[in-house]
Design an enzyme around this catalytic site. Sequence first.
Site, PDB file in Angstrom:
ATOM      1  N   GLU A   1       0.884  -1.151   0.000  1.00 42.69           N
ATOM      2  CA  GLU A   1       0.000   0.000   0.000  1.00 42.69           C
ATOM      3  C   GLU A   1       0.932   1.214   0.000  1.00 42.69           C
ATOM      4  O   GLU A   1       1.861   1.270   0.803  1.00 42.69           O
ATOM      5  CB  GLU A   1      -0.860   0.033   1.267  1.00 42.69           C
TER       6      GLU A   1
ATOM      7  N   LYS B   1       5.438  -0.181  11.256  1.00 41.20           N
ATOM      8  CA  LYS B   1       5.322   1.144  10.671  1.00 41.20           C
ATOM      9  C   LYS B   1       5.091   2.186  11.768  1.00 41.20           C
ATOM     10  O   LYS B   1       5.639   3.272  11.747  1.00 41.20           O
ATOM     11  CB  LYS B   1       4.141   1.137   9.690  1.00 41.20           C
TER      12      LYS B   1
ATOM     13  N   ARG C   1       5.724 -12.885   8.978  1.00 38.91           N
ATOM     14  CA  ARG C   1       6.483 -11.680   8.661  1.00 38.91           C
ATOM     15  C   ARG C   1       7.830 -11.728   9.386  1.00 38.91           C
ATOM     16  O   ARG C   1       7.999 -12.428  10.372  1.00 38.91           O
ATOM     17  CB  ARG C   1       5.704 -10.434   9.056  1.00 38.91           C
TER      18      ARG C   1
END
Length: 550
Positions: free
Chosen positions: A34, A269, A259
């Site tokens: 994204e 993030k 992940r």
Amino acid sequence: MENKPTQSNYIKNIIVEDLKTGKHREIVTRFPPEPNGYLHIGHAKSIVLNFDLADEFNGRTNLRFDDTNPLKEETEYVESIKEDVKWLGYEWDSLFFGSDFFEEMYNKAVLLIKKGKAYVCDLSAEEIRTTRGTLKEPGKESPYRNRPVEENLDLFERMRRGEFKDGEKVLRAKIDMASPNLNMRDPVIYRIAHAAHHNTGDKWCIYPMYDYAHPLEDAFEGVTHSICTLEFEDHRPLYDWVIEECETECEPHQYEFARLDMTNTVMSKRKLKLLVDEKIVDGWDDPRLPTISGLRRRGYTPEAIRNFVREIGVAKSNSIVDARMLDHFVREDLKMKAPRTMAVLRPLKVVITNYPEGQAEWLDAENNPENPEMGLRKIPFSREIYVEQDDFMEDPPKKYFRLFPGNEVRLKHAYFIKCNEVIKDRDGNITELHCTYDPETKSGTDFTGRKVKGTIHWVDAGNAVPAEFRLYEPLILDGEKEESAGFLDNINPNSLEILQGFVEPAMREAKPQDKFQFFRHGYFSVDPQKTTGEKPVFNRIVSLKSSFKI
RNA sequence: UGGGGCGUAGCCAAGUUGGUAAGGCAACGGACUUUGACUCCGUCAUGCGUUGGUUCGAGUCCAGCCGCCCCAGCCA
């Protein structure tokens, strides 16, 4: 690109099987970020996985920006992501935006409505939440759930035309409010947002939700294996539902992997942003950050990152990789590539008392003993030089074989010197060493008269180029992985140390991002931001390993 | 008994149909060395969360426990 065989993993096994049974003829993957932030090494894991998997089976990989939320996405991020993917060494087959498919997605939504599989719901966000039920209790059906198809069609079209305000209506998939999987309790698939989109501008005011858009994007692109992270496992039934009910030509499948998490750093993030916003680090490309731009500025190479990611494997168990593994792969990569040169980070002046004043000579030095093709260079030598403060001890412990009073060491590429006198200031600080050299011991003359235990590096004082060195330590101290903002308590106050020292004159030519091994120190890279014409600034990528301990 | 996952060495991780535990990192010895680096050699799971069961044989199959992660955005 080098083709090291990567180790087996469960997704690869599935692909091998799919090819064998003829389920697929060509493998198509995609990297679907994204555009709402910068890429980090966790993304690199996904990039390498997707591209390598397709590469290995002669398939292809697309770069697709999953831009279905105009409130969060910006073109700036699109550009930095493209740059990072390219820098990592990959070329995408096709470039897509999720927004390229808005019209087709809309049409599929109309199909769902016609099939009685979707309905326009007037409930507020709050009401949808409360009627969704809980983890253990089923939800309640919306009063709008059984609206006639014609009414839904009309309302949905009016949603698109902009007749309603944000939040006034949504389109929901009609699945099962009693499903034990919350994602299947009539999920919202379209919401109204009167917001300009970085790509489609004001064309749309309704935007598809991830769970609806993602499988369709995959299908429209012909993706065969849609790889995502573990938290989407619960979404797979919905992914499959969308593919099934929208009757797409291609039927992609979703596979999940864990992940990447690493010790001594932060990967989310949110935490990364906090460090930047709080000015704990110097921007998104701070060399201490695991962002791709930070790693690049620090001097890590794409090859090292790729090899690291390939080596850690792909699995479904949550794990935390030792950050030292990344260090290993940079050292391995730079070993053959980086020229060796001498830098003194904490200078201590040495006067060679028996070397004639005013005399100078230029010595031969090999650029990389591991890689003779890198040739030789000339380095100046004269009466006054700098050595490393750590390479002298007035009162050394046993097994210290560097310089100390009465001891003789080799000056790399030059002569043996012996320490005769220690000069101190009024406060007792060592300011200078007086040594003598032995002309017979010149490097390259195969002198075998006697041996020394230690070889130290140095820089000729008269020709030394002042330089700044930035030494990095892990951003996060060892210990419990703290949650929430608590990780700020684990910040390493000494993650950056700035030193002023000297490098060889040839280093005047160093360009940003050039990489060197400073003899006995480690691998360094010229900082592209801080370096000026006056003074080069070097980032330490990684130190050399050392078994030396006092 | 909400649902979905995961548990193999200090850290990653392989282990297709059950046949007797790959590899990498780290660590520790030793050899070599004009980098206390590199390289090379060696050591490092009688053991696969745990308890039972099936079997000639179980990390792999079955059952029960234990532990950890994810899910109640009109984010992705």
